[in-house]
Design a protein around this motif. Structure first.
Motif, PDB file in Angstrom:
ATOM      1  N   ARG A 271       0.874  -1.079  -0.023  1.00  0.00           N
ATOM      2  CA  ARG A 271       0.097   0.058   0.149  1.00  0.00           C
ATOM      3  C   ARG A 271       0.772   1.292  -0.032  1.00  0.00           C
ATOM      4  O   ARG A 271       0.595   2.241  -0.662  1.00  0.00           O
ATOM      5  N   ALA A 272       2.073   1.231   0.777  1.00  0.00           N
ATOM      6  CA  ALA A 272       2.862   2.463   0.882  1.00  0.00           C
ATOM      7  C   ALA A 272       3.531   2.586  -0.694  1.00  0.00           C
ATOM      8  O   ALA A 272       3.829   3.843  -0.749  1.00  0.00           O
ATOM      9  N   ALA A 273       3.618   1.715  -1.136  1.00  0.00           N
ATOM     10  CA  ALA A 273       4.315   1.730  -2.637  1.00  0.00           C
ATOM     11  C   ALA A 273       3.370   1.931  -3.664  1.00  0.00           C
ATOM     12  O   ALA A 273       3.801   2.101  -4.815  1.00  0.00           O
ATOM     13  N   GLN A 274       2.250   2.167  -3.602  1.00  0.00           N
ATOM     14  CA  GLN A 274       1.270   2.571  -4.527  1.00  0.00           C
ATOM     15  C   GLN A 274       1.855   3.700  -5.415  1.00  0.00           C
ATOM     16  O   GLN A 274       1.990   4.792  -4.900  1.00  0.00           O
ATOM     17  N   GLY A 275       1.528   3.207  -6.909  1.00  0.00           N
ATOM     18  CA  GLY A 275       2.250   4.300  -7.875  1.00  0.00           C
ATOM     19  C   GLY A 275       3.643   4.469  -7.904  1.00  0.00           C
ATOM     20  O   GLY A 275       4.088   5.118  -8.745  1.00  0.00           O
ATOM     21  N   GLY A 276       4.275   3.422  -7.171  1.00  0.00           N
ATOM     22  CA  GLY A 276       5.807   3.387  -7.311  1.00  0.00           C
ATOM     23  C   GLY A 276       6.242   2.149  -7.539  1.00  0.00           C
ATOM     24  O   GLY A 276       5.787   1.418  -8.479  1.00  0.00           O
ATOM     25  N   THR A 277       7.423   1.846  -6.776  1.00  0.00           N
ATOM     26  CA  THR A 277       8.147   0.653  -6.991  1.00  0.00           C
ATOM     27  C   THR A 277       8.347   0.035  -5.712  1.00  0.00           C
ATOM     28  O   THR A 277       8.766   0.786  -4.748  1.00  0.00           O
ATOM     29  N   ILE A 278       8.335  -1.343  -5.557  1.00  0.00           N
ATOM     30  CA  ILE A 278       8.619  -1.876  -4.249  1.00  0.00           C
ATOM     31  C   ILE A 278       9.911  -2.989  -4.615  1.00  0.00           C
ATOM     32  O   ILE A 278       9.880  -3.771  -5.752  1.00  0.00           O
ATOM     33  N   LEU A 279      10.984  -3.144  -3.776  1.00  0.00           N
ATOM     34  CA  LEU A 279      12.008  -3.787  -3.850  1.00  0.00           C
ATOM     35  C   LEU A 279      12.011  -4.936  -2.952  1.00  0.00           C
ATOM     36  O   LEU A 279      12.041  -4.523  -1.602  1.00  0.00           O
ATOM     37  N   LEU A 280      11.949  -6.156  -3.094  1.00  0.00           N
ATOM     38  CA  LEU A 280      11.857  -7.371  -2.229  1.00  0.00           C
ATOM     39  C   LEU A 280      13.179  -7.846  -2.313  1.00  0.00           C
ATOM     40  O   LEU A 280      13.525  -8.693  -2.991  1.00  0.00           O
ATOM     41  N   ASP A 281      14.128  -7.459  -1.345  1.00  0.00           N
ATOM     42  CA  ASP A 281      15.365  -7.895  -1.245  1.00  0.00           C
ATOM     43  C   ASP A 281      15.259  -9.412  -0.469  1.00  0.00           C
ATOM     44  O   ASP A 281      14.514  -9.611   0.322  1.00  0.00           O
ATOM     45  N   GLU A 282      16.570 -10.173  -0.949  1.00  0.00           N
ATOM     46  CA  GLU A 282      16.469 -11.491  -0.350  1.00  0.00           C
ATOM     47  C   GLU A 282      15.152 -12.361  -0.344  1.00  0.00           C
ATOM     48  O   GLU A 282      14.882 -12.806   0.573  1.00  0.00           O
ATOM     49  N   ILE A 283      14.788 -12.469  -1.621  1.00  0.00           N
ATOM     50  CA  ILE A 283      13.643 -12.910  -1.958  1.00  0.00           C
ATOM     51  C   ILE A 283      13.463 -14.322  -1.419  1.00  0.00           C
ATOM     52  O   ILE A 283      12.348 -14.939  -1.199  1.00  0.00           O
ATOM     53  N   SER A 284      14.644 -15.007  -1.792  1.00  0.00           N
ATOM     54  CA  SER A 284      14.809 -16.462  -1.191  1.00  0.00           C
ATOM     55  C   SER A 284      14.446 -16.764   0.326  1.00  0.00           C
ATOM     56  O   SER A 284      14.373 -17.929   0.394  1.00  0.00           O
ATOM     57  N   CYS A 285      14.277 -15.734   0.885  1.00  0.00           N
ATOM     58  CA  CYS A 285      14.120 -16.157   2.382  1.00  0.00           C
ATOM     59  C   CYS A 285      12.693 -16.047   2.816  1.00  0.00           C
ATOM     60  O   CYS A 285      12.102 -16.440   3.944  1.00  0.00           O
ATOM     61  N   ALA A 286      11.875 -15.855   1.632  1.00  0.00           N
ATOM     62  CA  ALA A 286      10.127 -15.800   1.884  1.00  0.00           C
ATOM     63  C   ALA A 286       9.973 -17.129   2.270  1.00  0.00           C
ATOM     64  O   ALA A 286      10.185 -17.972   1.233  1.00  0.00           O
TER      65      ALA A 286
END
Length: 506
Positions: A271-286
């Protein structure tokens, strides 16, 4: 009677042995390189003690549209560099000699933004490897192929332009390590810049892969600053730094009472990134449960906060980053295959610092200027010994480790230059002691087979041999004492055929 070509000389105008004359350089148009028009400000410094070669190169480059300064001695080249700014240096330097090494090191230290291509009379694998380690962009022994040289010059100048463009993307809050731009001029970084430009304006999901400290977050910020969402927020989430039980709430938000401790409604990062970009770093840890939710967000652009039945729309560009091989994680059953195939749309591979040693002078100078300004110190640069030591180190922590090393040196040094003694003792010991395993075999400390550990040294040897022979496969195979079929297979295995500057059979 066919004229004889003297060993080591540029192809003479009268040479008619089937190899393109250097005088056809400006007229050749069937190169595999893009035919860029030379920029009006592109200036090239040419150094060669052979008067005929020097004159021929100068005339050819001027006819192509470049500004050229031609000199016969390194001392004259130094004077020219001190008086004017150059984009590229073409130099006949014998890197095997101590004098040649000192000249190249001086150029790279004092003018790190100026690319250097060596065009020696004679070449060898050892010299090619040494030249690249000392910061040369390329190593092209004579005789010079006209079409090849033209493409190399154009590629070098394009790389310098990419570096300038990257610096123009500076943002006051650039992270990590206070980097204000992407710094790099090697072939590896050239490919990264090209890929960034190609994907920035698209809506495609981007997966950034690179070892720790290679600058994945910075690349994600650059992609965001180039896309149409640049005025929107850029939100970064480190999946490995948040407990698995809280990660879903952190990303998608929650309602009051959704779980113990949820005393109020909370918007998540999407929600905070609406209209922008979100970076999910270390996605392998999900964790697996979150991977399924991410797959839905990427496919349907929809999600529900924890404890809510209300479906929200995610108007967000998603960039993911990882320092491990997701393909291997899929094979091991730790990462969903369907999610991997969904996010592996555009894959940006960031090279480790040990594979771009030519960028070390440029990066080190950048960090030196930054930390010297913060410490209110006036430092003129690095001693030749310090710079050579940094270029021989393996840098398992990559650019982040280099930045920390320079910051420490700036704080501790009591001289006008950073000396070898100012570098971390562990670094100096690793370089000066017996060749450590991690340096000799490309060992990073993580589990790997012997075959994997030996792959990187073999790739470097092959690349050096190809460059030393102007990518002539027959000569390269003979030099390495292997047959052509073996060479072709190894080139394909290490993707060296993709790096070949000219698509031609030897």
């Amino acid at each position: 009677m066919r004229p004889v070509r003297k060993p080591g000389n540029v192809v003479r105008p009268e040479d008619v042995d089937g190899v393109a004359s250097i005088n056809t350089f400006a007229r050749t148009r069937n190169s595999s390189y893009p035919q860029d028009s030379p920029g009006p400000t592109h200036r090239i410094l040419v150094l060669d003690e052979d008067a005929i070669v020097l004159s021929t190169l100068e005339r050819m480059l001027r006819d192509t549209g470049y500004g050229v300064a031609a000199v016969a001695r390194p001392s004259e080249a130094l004077q020219a560099l001190e008086k004017s700014e150059f984009d590229l240096i073409l130099a006949d330097l014998q890197i095997e000699t101590e004098a040649g090494c000192e000249v190249l090191q001086n150029w790279r230290q004092r003018w790190p933004a100026t690319e250097v291509i060596l065009i020696p009379r004679y070449g060898s694998i050892e010299a090619a490897v040494k030249a690249v380690r000392l910061g040369a962009l390329d190593y092209l022994p004579k005789p010079l192929r006209a079409e090849h040289l033209r493409g190399v010059v154009q590629a070098a100048l394009r790389q310098r332009e990419h570096t300038r463009q990257a610096r123009s993307l500076a943002r006051p809050d650039d992270q990590p390590c206070n980097l204000h731009s992407v710094i790099g001029s090697t072939h590896q970084m050239q490919r990264v810049f090209d890929l960034i430009e190609a994907v920035a304006e698209s809506t495609a999901t981007v997966l950034i892969h690179g070892e720790t400290g290679t600058g994945k977050s910075l690349i994600a910020r650059v992609i965001h600053s180039l896309c149409s969402r640049r005025d929107g927020p850029f939100i970064e989430v480190s999946c490995g730094a948040i407990p698995e039980t809280l990660l879903a709430s952190e990303l998608f938000g929650h309602t009051r009472g959704a779980f113990t401790g949820a005393v109020a409604d909370k918007d998540g990062k999407f929600r905070a990134a609406q209209g922008g970009t979100i970076l999910l770093d270390e996605i392998s840890c999900a964790p697996p449960s979150l991977q399924m939710k991410l797959l839905r967000v990427l496919q349907e652009r929809q999600f529900e906060p924890l404890g809510s039945n209300r479906t929200l729309t995610a108007d967000v560009r998603v960039i993911l980053a990882t320092n491990v091989s997701l393909q291997k994680e899929v094979e091991a059953g730790r990462f969903r295959a369907d999610l991997f195939y969904r996010i592996n749309v555009v894959n940006v591979e960031l090279p480790p610092l040990r594979e771009r040693l030519g960028d070390i002078p440029l990066l080190a100078t950048h960090f030196l200027q930054h930390y010297a300004a913060k410490s209110h110190k006036r430092l003129t640069g690095f001693s030749d010994e310090a710079l050579a030591t940094m270029q021989r180190y393996y840098w398992p922590g990559n650019v982040r480790e280099l930045a920390n090393c320079i910051e420490r040196a700036v704080v501790l040094t009591r001289h006008e230059q950073v000396l070898k003694s100012d570098l971390p003792p562990a670094l100096v010991q690793a370089v000066d002691g017996d060749t450590p395993l991690h340096l000799a075999a490309g060992f990073t400390g993580s589990a790997m087979t012997l075959k994997e550990a030996l792959a990187e040294p073999e790739r470097r040897i092959l690349l050096a041999a190809l460059r030393a022979n102007n990518w002539n496969r027959i000569q390269t195979a003979e030099m390495l004492n292997i047959n052509r079929t073996t060479l072709y297979k190894k080139m394909k295995r290490y993707r060296l055929d993709e790096a070949e500057p000219e698509r031609r059979e030897a």
